[in-house]
Design an enzyme around this catalytic site. Structure first.
Site, PDB file in Angstrom:
ATOM      1  N   ASP A   1       0.849  -1.140   0.084  1.00 25.88           N
ATOM      2  CA  ASP A   1      -0.033   0.086  -0.047  1.00 25.88           C
ATOM      3  C   ASP A   1       0.923   1.158   0.036  1.00 25.88           C
ATOM      4  O   ASP A   1       1.524   1.628   1.049  1.00 25.88           O
ATOM      5  CB  ASP A   1      -0.798   0.122   1.232  1.00 25.88           C
ATOM      6  CG  ASP A   1      -2.085  -1.212   1.336  1.00 25.88           C
ATOM      7  OD1 ASP A   1      -2.825  -0.785   0.603  1.00 25.88           O
ATOM      8  OD2 ASP A   1      -1.654  -1.942   2.076  1.00 25.88           O
TER       9      ASP A   1
ATOM     10  N   ARG B   1       3.912   2.869   3.109  1.00 28.43           N
ATOM     11  CA  ARG B   1       4.825   1.937   4.045  1.00 28.43           C
ATOM     12  C   ARG B   1       6.212   2.010   3.643  1.00 28.43           C
ATOM     13  O   ARG B   1       7.167   1.999   4.591  1.00 28.43           O
ATOM     14  CB  ARG B   1       4.400   0.339   3.219  1.00 28.43           C
ATOM     15  CG  ARG B   1       2.987  -0.027   3.237  1.00 28.43           C
ATOM     16  CD  ARG B   1       2.367   0.419   4.659  1.00 28.43           C
ATOM     17  NE  ARG B   1       0.789  -0.202   4.323  1.00 28.43           N
ATOM     18  CZ  ARG B   1      -0.185   0.174   5.065  1.00 28.43           C
ATOM     19  NH1 ARG B   1      -0.199   0.906   6.144  1.00 28.43           N
ATOM     20  NH2 ARG B   1      -1.363  -0.419   4.904  1.00 28.43           N
TER      21      ARG B   1
ATOM     22  N   HIS C   1     -11.336  -1.693   9.991  1.00 26.63           N
ATOM     23  CA  HIS C   1     -10.441  -2.187  10.771  1.00 26.63           C
ATOM     24  C   HIS C   1     -10.828  -2.611  12.326  1.00 26.63           C
ATOM     25  O   HIS C   1     -10.222  -3.550  12.759  1.00 26.63           O
ATOM     26  CB  HIS C   1      -9.100  -1.380  10.871  1.00 26.63           C
ATOM     27  CG  HIS C   1      -8.393  -0.979   9.638  1.00 26.63           C
ATOM     28  ND1 HIS C   1      -8.915   0.016   8.709  1.00 26.63           N
ATOM     29  CD2 HIS C   1      -7.425  -1.691   8.965  1.00 26.63           C
ATOM     30  CE1 HIS C   1      -7.961  -0.100   7.569  1.00 26.63           C
ATOM     31  NE2 HIS C   1      -7.179  -1.160   7.752  1.00 26.63           N
TER      32      HIS C   1
ATOM     33  N   ARG D   1      -7.701  10.263   1.586  1.00 32.62           N
ATOM     34  CA  ARG D   1      -7.157   9.234   0.939  1.00 32.62           C
ATOM     35  C   ARG D   1      -7.725   9.262  -0.743  1.00 32.62           C
ATOM     36  O   ARG D   1      -7.438   8.907  -1.377  1.00 32.62           O
ATOM     37  CB  ARG D   1      -7.180   8.115   1.479  1.00 32.62           C
ATOM     38  CG  ARG D   1      -6.417   7.642   2.865  1.00 32.62           C
ATOM     39  CD  ARG D   1      -6.664   6.484   3.287  1.00 32.62           C
ATOM     40  NE  ARG D   1      -6.405   5.254   2.937  1.00 32.62           N
ATOM     41  CZ  ARG D   1      -6.942   4.129   3.153  1.00 32.62           C
ATOM     42  NH1 ARG D   1      -7.583   3.977   4.181  1.00 32.62           N
ATOM     43  NH2 ARG D   1      -6.716   3.011   2.489  1.00 32.62           N
TER      44      ARG D   1
ATOM     45  N   LYS E   1      -9.830   0.330  -5.066  1.00 31.08           N
ATOM     46  CA  LYS E   1     -10.421   0.026  -3.863  1.00 31.08           C
ATOM     47  C   LYS E   1     -11.232   0.975  -3.449  1.00 31.08           C
ATOM     48  O   LYS E   1     -11.055   2.363  -3.869  1.00 31.08           O
ATOM     49  CB  LYS E   1      -9.241  -0.420  -2.745  1.00 31.08           C
ATOM     50  CG  LYS E   1      -8.195   0.618  -2.452  1.00 31.08           C
ATOM     51  CD  LYS E   1      -7.065   0.208  -1.767  1.00 31.08           C
ATOM     52  CE  LYS E   1      -6.198   1.166  -1.249  1.00 31.08           C
ATOM     53  NZ  LYS E   1      -4.941   0.745  -0.583  1.00 31.08           N
ATOM     54  N   HIS E   2     -12.234   0.722  -2.304  1.00 33.98           N
ATOM     55  CA  HIS E   2     -12.335  -0.436  -1.835  1.00 33.98           C
ATOM     56  C   HIS E   2     -13.974  -0.657  -2.419  1.00 33.98           C
ATOM     57  O   HIS E   2     -14.929  -0.026  -1.845  1.00 33.98           O
ATOM     58  CB  HIS E   2     -12.691  -0.390  -0.367  1.00 33.98           C
ATOM     59  CG  HIS E   2     -11.303  -0.112   0.222  1.00 33.98           C
ATOM     60  ND1 HIS E   2     -11.022   1.549   0.229  1.00 33.98           N
ATOM     61  CD2 HIS E   2     -10.198  -0.650   0.921  1.00 33.98           C
ATOM     62  CE1 HIS E   2      -9.900   1.682   0.783  1.00 33.98           C
ATOM     63  NE2 HIS E   2      -9.340   0.247   1.257  1.00 33.98           N
TER      64      HIS E   2
ATOM     65  N   ASP F   1     -10.596  -7.404   1.093  1.00 29.81           N
ATOM     66  CA  ASP F   1      -9.524  -6.402   1.694  1.00 29.81           C
ATOM     67  C   ASP F   1      -8.929  -7.527   3.096  1.00 29.81           C
ATOM     68  O   ASP F   1      -9.374  -8.807   2.954  1.00 29.81           O
ATOM     69  CB  ASP F   1     -10.284  -5.397   2.584  1.00 29.81           C
ATOM     70  CG  ASP F   1      -9.357  -4.193   2.870  1.00 29.81           C
ATOM     71  OD1 ASP F   1      -8.165  -4.330   3.217  1.00 29.81           O
ATOM     72  OD2 ASP F   1     -10.069  -3.265   3.022  1.00 29.81           O
TER      73      ASP F   1
END
Length: 339
Positions: A65, A73, A184, A141, A171-172, A254
């Protein structure tokens, strides 16, 4: 030997002996990397090579990602700090041509870094359309709260990623933008009716329905399925994602470790596949969870294998580009020099 229909994480910067044996036995079709797996360019290249060697295939996918902004990352000093998607949306509002060019350039620059590491998939662009009052998990985002702008800039990022020799993941699907909870941590319930969802949330995904790869949203859409989130709903997969939206490419879940899903990991994996997802994504690197996921996941075969092969057919050598010009475009969108 056939690859299996799951993408796995791993625990650290190097594969331990148990992970090597696991990958050799279960042969996941992909590996996803997180910050815990990324220290230096040479270390990442060695990790990627070790995974491919353990699986015994050069056909596997290696994902990360690297959206820019909050979700990247790879960070300085080894990699650039890139702006979030919303910066491109703001520039597009002022100058459409500049906004599109900057979004393409940002994706192309990120792809350049990933390709050099042996990473061939970037989990971007985000095509979610945020609604006022929604949870900030999407926030900046997203390119915009206008679905047409999201579609245009999403296409630019998809094209820039592909131009750099890397596969994009939209996504998503079918949309996380209205969610008032972070999937999450819990299962968001989106109460919008089908007409509103089709008019707004689904539009960017429909516009990019030719994308090679897509990732689902762990959201409940009661107007289609009152019990199961999109990721594990055969109704949503068949009628919405493959039907109304018309996605043609490989669809992965996901992360099944997110708390929006419930039950043992083996059950989660089976529910994902039974719903019609092509591939299960498991990210934590927890070895017991990896085993449960792998044992419940079938071989990558049939339509899923065809979609996997088609996605890989989009990979090619990076196209030439002017890195200095690309950096200038992205810096304009970010409002400051990108380093």
């Amino acid at each position: 030997m056939t690859l299996k229909a799951f993408i796995s994480g791993c625990s650290g910067a190097f594969l331990n002996d148990a992970e090597r044996r696991f990958f050799a036995e279960h042969r996941p079709c992909g590996l996803i990397l997180f910050a815990r797996n990324c220290e230096t360019p040479d270390q990442i290249r060695a990790l990627v090579a070790a995974f491919r060697e353990a699986v015994g295939s050069e056909q596997v996918l290696v994902l990360i990602d690297q959206e820019g902004g909050r979700v990247q990352r790879l960070r300085p000093p080894h990699w650039r700090n890139m702006p979030p998607a919303r910066c491109y949306g703001h520039l597009y509002e002022k100058d459409r041509g500049a906004g599109k060019a900057a979004a393409f350039a940002g994706a192309r620059l990120i792809a350049q870094e990933l390709h050099a590491l042996g990473i061939n998939v970037n989990c971007t662009p985000v095509l979610d359309v945020p609604e006022k009052g929604a949870h900030e998990i999407i926030g900046d985002r997203a390119f915009s709260d206008d679905p047409e702008v999201v579609a245009v800039l999403g296409r630019a990022v998809m094209d820039g990623t592909l131009a750099g020799g890397v596969l994009p993941v939209i996504k998503h699907v079918p949309g996380h933008g209205r969610a008032r909870a972070d999937s999450h941590l819990s299962l968001p319930c989106i109460e919008a009716d089908a007409r509103d969802l089709e008019a707004i949330d689904f539009r960017p995904f429909h516009a990019l329905r030719d994308a090679p790869l897509a990732m689902t949203a762990h959201v409940l859409l009661p107007c289609y399925d009152e019990r199961r989130p999109a990721t594990t709903s055969p109704v949503i997969m068949r009628e919405v994602i493959r039907g109304t939206i018309g996605l043609e490419g490989l669809v992965m879940s996901d992360d099944i470790g997110m708390q929006a899903l419930r039950g043992p990991y083996a059950d989660r994996a089976r529910e994902v596949i039974d719903a019609g997802c092509d591939v299960v994504l498991h990210c934590s690197g927890d070895f017991a969870e990896m085993l449960d996921t792998a044992r419940a996941t079938p071989p990558l075969e049939g339509l899923a294998a065809e979609r996997f092969a088609r996605a890989r057919s989009f990979l090619h050598a990076p196209e030439p580009f002017d890195e200095t010009e690309a950096m200038a475009l992205v810096s304009e969108a970010a409002g400051s020099p990108v380093a």
